[in-house]
Design an enzyme around this catalytic site. Structure first.
Site, PDB file in Angstrom:
ATOM      1  N   GLN A 163     -29.390 -19.802 -30.844  1.00  0.00           N
ATOM      2  CA  GLN A 163     -29.315 -19.964 -32.091  1.00  0.00           C
ATOM      3  C   GLN A 163     -30.341 -19.379 -32.750  1.00  0.00           C
ATOM      4  O   GLN A 163     -31.505 -20.147 -33.781  1.00  0.00           O
ATOM      5  CB  GLN A 163     -30.189 -21.661 -32.407  1.00  0.00           C
ATOM      6  CG  GLN A 163     -28.219 -22.105 -31.669  1.00  0.00           C
ATOM      7  CD  GLN A 163     -28.562 -23.591 -32.480  1.00  0.00           C
ATOM      8  OE1 GLN A 163     -29.083 -24.418 -33.120  1.00  0.00           O
ATOM      9  NE2 GLN A 163     -28.302 -24.539 -30.825  1.00  0.00           N
ATOM     10  N   THR A 192     -20.893 -21.883 -19.692  1.00  0.00           N
ATOM     11  CA  THR A 192     -19.821 -22.497 -18.948  1.00  0.00           C
ATOM     12  C   THR A 192     -19.104 -21.500 -17.858  1.00  0.00           C
ATOM     13  O   THR A 192     -17.750 -21.938 -17.051  1.00  0.00           O
ATOM     14  CB  THR A 192     -18.893 -22.581 -20.411  1.00  0.00           C
ATOM     15  OG1 THR A 192     -18.278 -21.491 -21.425  1.00  0.00           O
ATOM     16  CG2 THR A 192     -19.562 -24.286 -21.478  1.00  0.00           C
ATOM     17  N   GLY A 239     -17.411 -18.916 -18.820  1.00  0.00           N
ATOM     18  CA  GLY A 239     -15.828 -18.299 -19.348  1.00  0.00           C
ATOM     19  C   GLY A 239     -16.377 -16.846 -19.786  1.00  0.00           C
ATOM     20  O   GLY A 239     -15.164 -16.044 -18.864  1.00  0.00           O
ATOM     21  N   HIS A 280     -32.458 -15.277 -24.971  1.00  0.00           N
ATOM     22  CA  HIS A 280     -31.527 -14.704 -24.705  1.00  0.00           C
ATOM     23  C   HIS A 280     -31.493 -13.715 -26.285  1.00  0.00           C
ATOM     24  O   HIS A 280     -30.144 -13.047 -25.870  1.00  0.00           O
ATOM     25  CB  HIS A 280     -30.211 -15.990 -25.326  1.00  0.00           C
ATOM     26  CG  HIS A 280     -28.465 -15.472 -25.927  1.00  0.00           C
ATOM     27  ND1 HIS A 280     -28.203 -15.472 -24.655  1.00  0.00           N
ATOM     28  CD2 HIS A 280     -27.980 -15.767 -27.206  1.00  0.00           C
ATOM     29  CE1 HIS A 280     -26.885 -14.771 -25.470  1.00  0.00           C
ATOM     30  NE2 HIS A 280     -26.779 -14.354 -26.909  1.00  0.00           N
ATOM     31  N   ARG A 290     -16.120 -12.949 -29.975  1.00  0.00           N
ATOM     32  CA  ARG A 290     -16.101 -14.826 -29.868  1.00  0.00           C
ATOM     33  C   ARG A 290     -15.879 -15.299 -30.666  1.00  0.00           C
ATOM     34  O   ARG A 290     -16.516 -15.406 -32.004  1.00  0.00           O
ATOM     35  CB  ARG A 290     -17.570 -14.934 -29.317  1.00  0.00           C
ATOM     36  CG  ARG A 290     -18.031 -15.740 -28.289  1.00  0.00           C
ATOM     37  CD  ARG A 290     -19.564 -15.960 -28.055  1.00  0.00           C
ATOM     38  NE  ARG A 290     -20.386 -15.851 -27.146  1.00  0.00           N
ATOM     39  CZ  ARG A 290     -19.850 -15.510 -26.078  1.00  0.00           C
ATOM     40  NH1 ARG A 290     -19.317 -16.818 -25.093  1.00  0.00           N
ATOM     41  NH2 ARG A 290     -20.197 -15.810 -24.471  1.00  0.00           N
ATOM     42  N   LYS A 305     -15.853  -7.028 -26.132  1.00  0.00           N
ATOM     43  CA  LYS A 305     -15.385  -8.516 -26.168  1.00  0.00           C
ATOM     44  C   LYS A 305     -15.485  -9.095 -27.551  1.00  0.00           C
ATOM     45  O   LYS A 305     -16.485  -8.951 -28.476  1.00  0.00           O
ATOM     46  CB  LYS A 305     -15.442  -9.227 -25.343  1.00  0.00           C
ATOM     47  CG  LYS A 305     -17.192  -9.737 -25.180  1.00  0.00           C
ATOM     48  CD  LYS A 305     -17.749 -10.848 -24.332  1.00  0.00           C
ATOM     49  CE  LYS A 305     -19.317 -11.340 -24.888  1.00  0.00           C
ATOM     50  NZ  LYS A 305     -19.640 -12.739 -23.527  1.00  0.00           N
ATOM     51  N   ASP A 343     -25.335 -10.713 -16.508  1.00  0.00           N
ATOM     52  CA  ASP A 343     -25.850 -11.357 -17.524  1.00  0.00           C
ATOM     53  C   ASP A 343     -27.264 -11.850 -17.777  1.00  0.00           C
ATOM     54  O   ASP A 343     -27.953 -12.100 -16.944  1.00  0.00           O
ATOM     55  CB  ASP A 343     -24.520 -12.343 -18.664  1.00  0.00           C
ATOM     56  CG  ASP A 343     -24.245 -12.899 -20.253  1.00  0.00           C
ATOM     57  OD1 ASP A 343     -25.701 -12.201 -20.610  1.00  0.00           O
ATOM     58  OD2 ASP A 343     -23.463 -13.541 -19.958  1.00  0.00           O
TER      59      ASP A 343
END
Length: 281
Positions: A66, A192, A194, A99, A163, A161, A187
């Site tokens: 965030q 999760t 995914g 991140h 999101r 990709k 990564d």
């Protein structure tokens, strides 16, 4: 550490820390809010005990995703956490693979941002894989993938990709050649799973021989373990920046220790030596 009957955290320092260089090691992984409060309370305790300098060592930096407003009225929680850590008395923050690297700019104190790529690359370099291509699961991770590829002498490919919503990924295109290659997807976080599992299926569809996945932080929340178990991934390599509970352990998951890296970084910080020299390829 103890708790009051209502759940409040109480910390007692059992020895003198007056005038010393304190390193508090606390990953802010799940339960995130509990761990952040523990970190803040421990820092407050040693700050009030007259320590010379407080170094917050945060192997996994919670709320780092965030880091910006993506829509109206969004919080920038990574900045809020930075403010809390600074106000509580930290003189330096040591963390691994946030991140977004720009989170370092949320602080007005020194931040040592340690990459996990050298640890992961060293592991795969010793596996002796041939015909390797390193795949970034999104455009934002290209720099990480390029660094990894240079360290093991491989080419790179990119998954384009989008999101539509948090924790939901849709593969659009594959940029690069993965046919008849051993693919290593890299990564910063597997949450999760995914993104990684969807990417692995696409790699197989594009003719990859075997697919490996690696990341610095293995959150493995929600359906992650089931997805990884069923995915066409030969091995998942993560580090121990986040403890892996027994119920999340799979035969295909390999956990690498970051203890030597953090230990050496702490020594170098304490002795005012260069930390960046740890990562010279």
């Amino acid at each position: 550490m103890s708790r009051f009957s209502d759940g409040e955290i109480c910390v007692a320092i059992d020895e003198s820390v007056r005038g010393v260089d304190v390193f508090i090691i606390q990953p802010t992984c799940p339960p995130v809010n509990e761990n952040i409060m523990e970190l803040l309370i421990m820092m407050d305790a040693v700050n009030r005990a007259s320590s010379a300098r407080i170094n917050a060592v945060i192997p996994y930096y919670g709320y780092s995703r965030q880091d910006r407003k993506t829509k109206a009225r969004d919080p920038i929680t990574a900045k809020m956490v930075a403010n809390l850590i600074t106000v509580t008395g930290a003189a330096r923050v040591v963390t691994m693979d946030m991140h977004a690297g720009q989170i370092q700019g949320f602080y007005d104190i020194p931040v040592d941002h340690l990459p996990g790529v050298p640890i992961l690359a060293e592991y795969f370099r010793h596996k002796g894989l041939e015909d390797v291509v390193v795949v970034s699961p999104d455009v934002g991770g290209v720099t990480r993938a390029r660094d990894f590829a240079e360290r093991i002498g491989a080419s790179i490919a990119i998954i384009d990709k989008r999101r539509p919503e948090p924790n939901v990924a849709e593969v659009m295109h594959v940029i690069g050649n993965v046919k008849n290659k051993n693919v290593i997807m890299i990564d910063d976080i597997i949450d999760t799973a995914g993104t990684i599992t969807l990417g692995a299926k696409v790699m197989v569809e594009h003719g990859a021989k075997e697919v490996y996945a690696c990341a610095t932080h293995g959150l493995l929340s929600g359906p992650a373990v089931k997805r990884l178990e069923e995915a066409p991934i030969k091995e998942v390599v993560i580090t121990n920046t986040i403890p892996l509970p027994p119920e999340k352990k799979l035969d295909k998951i390999r956990v690498l220790s970051v203890a030597p890296l953090l230990g050496e970084a702490i020594i170098r910080i304490h002795e005012d030596l260069s930390v960046s020299k740890l990562f010279d390829a």
